[in-house]
Write a protein that holds these residues in place. Structure first.
Motif, PDB file in Angstrom:
ATOM      1  N   UNK A   1       0.805  -1.322  -0.031  1.00  0.00           N
ATOM      2  CA  UNK A   1       0.126  -0.259   0.182  1.00  0.00           C
ATOM      3  C   UNK A   1       0.858   1.387   0.120  1.00  0.00           C
ATOM      4  N   UNK A   2       0.430   2.391  -0.359  1.00  0.00           N
ATOM      5  CA  UNK A   2       0.922   3.592  -0.089  1.00  0.00           C
ATOM      6  C   UNK A   2       1.158   3.976   1.319  1.00  0.00           C
ATOM      7  N   UNK A   3       2.084   4.548   1.512  1.00  0.00           N
ATOM      8  CA  UNK A   3       2.297   4.828   2.947  1.00  0.00           C
ATOM      9  C   UNK A   3       2.582   6.503   3.294  1.00  0.00           C
ATOM     10  N   UNK A   4       1.994   7.037   4.223  1.00  0.00           N
ATOM     11  CA  UNK A   4       2.109   8.264   4.782  1.00  0.00           C
ATOM     12  C   UNK A   4       2.771   8.487   6.147  1.00  0.00           C
TER      13      UNK A   4
ATOM     14  N   UNK B   1      -8.824   8.884   7.715  1.00  0.00           N
ATOM     15  CA  UNK B   1      -8.988   8.753   6.099  1.00  0.00           C
ATOM     16  C   UNK B   1      -8.205   7.969   5.465  1.00  0.00           C
ATOM     17  N   UNK B   2      -6.794   7.741   5.813  1.00  0.00           N
ATOM     18  CA  UNK B   2      -5.923   7.049   5.296  1.00  0.00           C
ATOM     19  C   UNK B   2      -6.505   5.516   5.337  1.00  0.00           C
ATOM     20  N   UNK B   3      -6.763   4.998   6.596  1.00  0.00           N
ATOM     21  CA  UNK B   3      -7.352   3.733   6.652  1.00  0.00           C
ATOM     22  C   UNK B   3      -8.524   3.435   5.730  1.00  0.00           C
ATOM     23  N   UNK B   4      -9.439   4.492   5.528  1.00  0.00           N
ATOM     24  CA  UNK B   4     -10.658   4.203   4.723  1.00  0.00           C
ATOM     25  C   UNK B   4     -10.216   3.970   3.354  1.00  0.00           C
ATOM     26  N   UNK B   5      -9.213   4.519   2.872  1.00  0.00           N
ATOM     27  CA  UNK B   5      -8.767   4.368   1.328  1.00  0.00           C
ATOM     28  C   UNK B   5      -7.819   3.349   1.109  1.00  0.00           C
ATOM     29  N   UNK B   6      -7.477   3.003   2.324  1.00  0.00           N
ATOM     30  CA  UNK B   6      -6.159   1.971   2.146  1.00  0.00           C
ATOM     31  C   UNK B   6      -4.720   2.051   2.074  1.00  0.00           C
ATOM     32  N   UNK B   7      -4.380   3.456   2.661  1.00  0.00           N
ATOM     33  CA  UNK B   7      -3.171   4.108   2.823  1.00  0.00           C
ATOM     34  C   UNK B   7      -2.473   3.566   4.166  1.00  0.00           C
ATOM     35  N   UNK B   8      -1.369   3.192   4.251  1.00  0.00           N
ATOM     36  CA  UNK B   8      -0.774   3.067   5.581  1.00  0.00           C
ATOM     37  C   UNK B   8      -0.390   4.196   6.118  1.00  0.00           C
ATOM     38  N   UNK B   9      -0.699   4.470   7.483  1.00  0.00           N
ATOM     39  CA  UNK B   9      -0.048   5.816   7.964  1.00  0.00           C
ATOM     40  C   UNK B   9       0.591   5.597   9.183  1.00  0.00           C
ATOM     41  N   UNK B  10       1.657   6.020   9.223  1.00  0.00           N
ATOM     42  CA  UNK B  10       2.295   6.135  10.632  1.00  0.00           C
ATOM     43  C   UNK B  10       2.526   7.427  11.219  1.00  0.00           C
TER      44      UNK B  10
ATOM     45  N   UNK C   1      -4.491  15.447   0.504  1.00  0.00           N
ATOM     46  CA  UNK C   1      -3.437  14.704   1.365  1.00  0.00           C
ATOM     47  C   UNK C   1      -3.218  13.372   0.841  1.00  0.00           C
ATOM     48  N   UNK C   2      -4.401  12.815   0.544  1.00  0.00           N
ATOM     49  CA  UNK C   2      -4.304  11.441   0.247  1.00  0.00           C
ATOM     50  C   UNK C   2      -4.102  11.153  -1.115  1.00  0.00           C
ATOM     51  N   UNK C   3      -4.668  11.927  -1.893  1.00  0.00           N
ATOM     52  CA  UNK C   3      -4.170  11.956  -3.401  1.00  0.00           C
ATOM     53  C   UNK C   3      -2.915  12.409  -3.825  1.00  0.00           C
TER      54      UNK C   3
END
Ligand code: NAP
Length: 289
Positions: free
Chosen positions: A41-44, A65-74, A276-278
């Motif tokens: 997955x993309x990661x922020x 929001x990251x979780x909702x669209x499938x972006x890993x967030x740290x 931010x997600x895009x």
């Protein structure tokens, strides 16, 4: 403040939540297909220093929001007394971490830390907030790479209801975060743009000429009906917490004159997060495809 009839409402609501949901659904699909191609997955990564209560809410919203669209967030949390050198080292490590696509330094920083020094340490390729001098310079040169999220979201909102080409636009505020990039984006859409600030004179008269107004000041209710040309599009970026309520820069009297108005909350905020997600997905694509 002028005495307006605030009961009559003619402005239509320019809803950021609806547009954000639509764009996030498209992002979800895009991320799914990227995961199939790359198996990751993309990661922020968010660098969050201190305990600013508003920032806590924003960081939490970004994570969800990251979780909702499938972006890993740290989220990397640091106490407010963290040395600048430690943060620079952290940012350099994230720059060099191939599993991280985007890096965001949550603003404002606690006193004693210099935002410019930290932004200078951030790799422009991972600057998904678009705030490094490199990315702001590219925007200025009309070769945009990562564009700051709030103005990018505002442009999408504006284009839902008006073509900016040839229109008069006024941006209130000249910060690097919102006002200046907003003016550049409107100019790139061929609007005729004025940017006003705390030293500007005759601001209501300047605003009354505008087909598009973007208010990014941070003074609740500053923009009253006497700033508004009838039928114009008004984007309220302001967010001020007052007695437990969130207030924008636009006074409710504007409803009686404007053609379109973004609500607060539910206007610019959800679009900022969506951009931010895009931008993170864009960083991932540049990194892995
Ligand atoms: P900022 O750095 O404090 O900048 C405020 C700007 O407003 C400055 O350029 C200032 O002029 C100008 N200003 C002050 N009084 C004015 C007046 N009477 N008329 C016209 N301009 C005036 O704030 P910012 O970071 O740009 O943020 C602005 C607002 O947007 C804040 O409420 C912030 O919380 C909100 N915000 C919302 C989002 C979102 O997602 N919805 C995102 C970012 C920011 P000078 O330059 O002369 O001081």
């Amino acid at each position: 403040m002028s005495n307006f009839n605030t009961n009559s409402s003619i402005a239509k609501t320019l809803c950021g939540t609806t547009l954000a949901e639509h764009q996030q659904a498209l992002l979800c699909e895009r991320i799914k297909s990227l995961k199939q191609k790359t198996s990751k997955p993309p990661c922020l990564a968010v660098v969050f220093v201190g305990e600013n209560p508003s920032s806590l809410i924003y960081v939490d919203a970004k994570q969800k929001a990251c979780q909702k669209v499938g972006i890993e967030s740290r989220v990397l949390n640091f106490p407010s007394n963290t040395a600048q050198e430690t943060l620079i080292k952290t940012i350099q490590n994230l720059n060099n971490d191939a599993t991280v696509d985007g890096i965001l330094i949550q603003m404002p920083l606690p006193e004693g830390l210099n935002a410019n020094v930290l932004l200078d340490a951030l790799s422009p390729e991972k600057d998904v907030d678009g705030l490094t001098p490199h990315n702001l310079g590219l925007l200025m040169s009309r070769r945009p790479s990562f564009i700051p999220c709030t103005p990018l979201g505002c442009i999408d909102l504006i284009k839902q209801v008006i073509n900016p080409e040839g229109k008069r636009a006024v941006v209130l505020g000249r910060s690097l975060l919102v006002g200046r990039p907003m003016a550049l984006l409107l100019e790139a859409e061929n609007a005729t743009v004025a940017m006003v600030h705390s030293k500007s004179q005759d601001v209501p008269a300047i605003c009354r000429e505008a087909d598009i107004i973007v208010a990014a000041v941070g003074k609740p209710g500053l923009i009253t009906a006497d700033y508004i040309k009838p039928g114009s599009v008004v984007i309220d970026v302001g967010i001020t917490r007052h007695e437990g309520k969130i207030c924008g820069d636009v006074h409710e009297s504007v409803n009686a004159v404007a053609g379109w108005l973004t609500p607060v909350p539910g206007g610019v905020g959800p679009m900022t997060i969506t951009k931010l997600l895009s931008n993170t997905v864009l960083a991932f694509e540049r990194n892995h495809l």
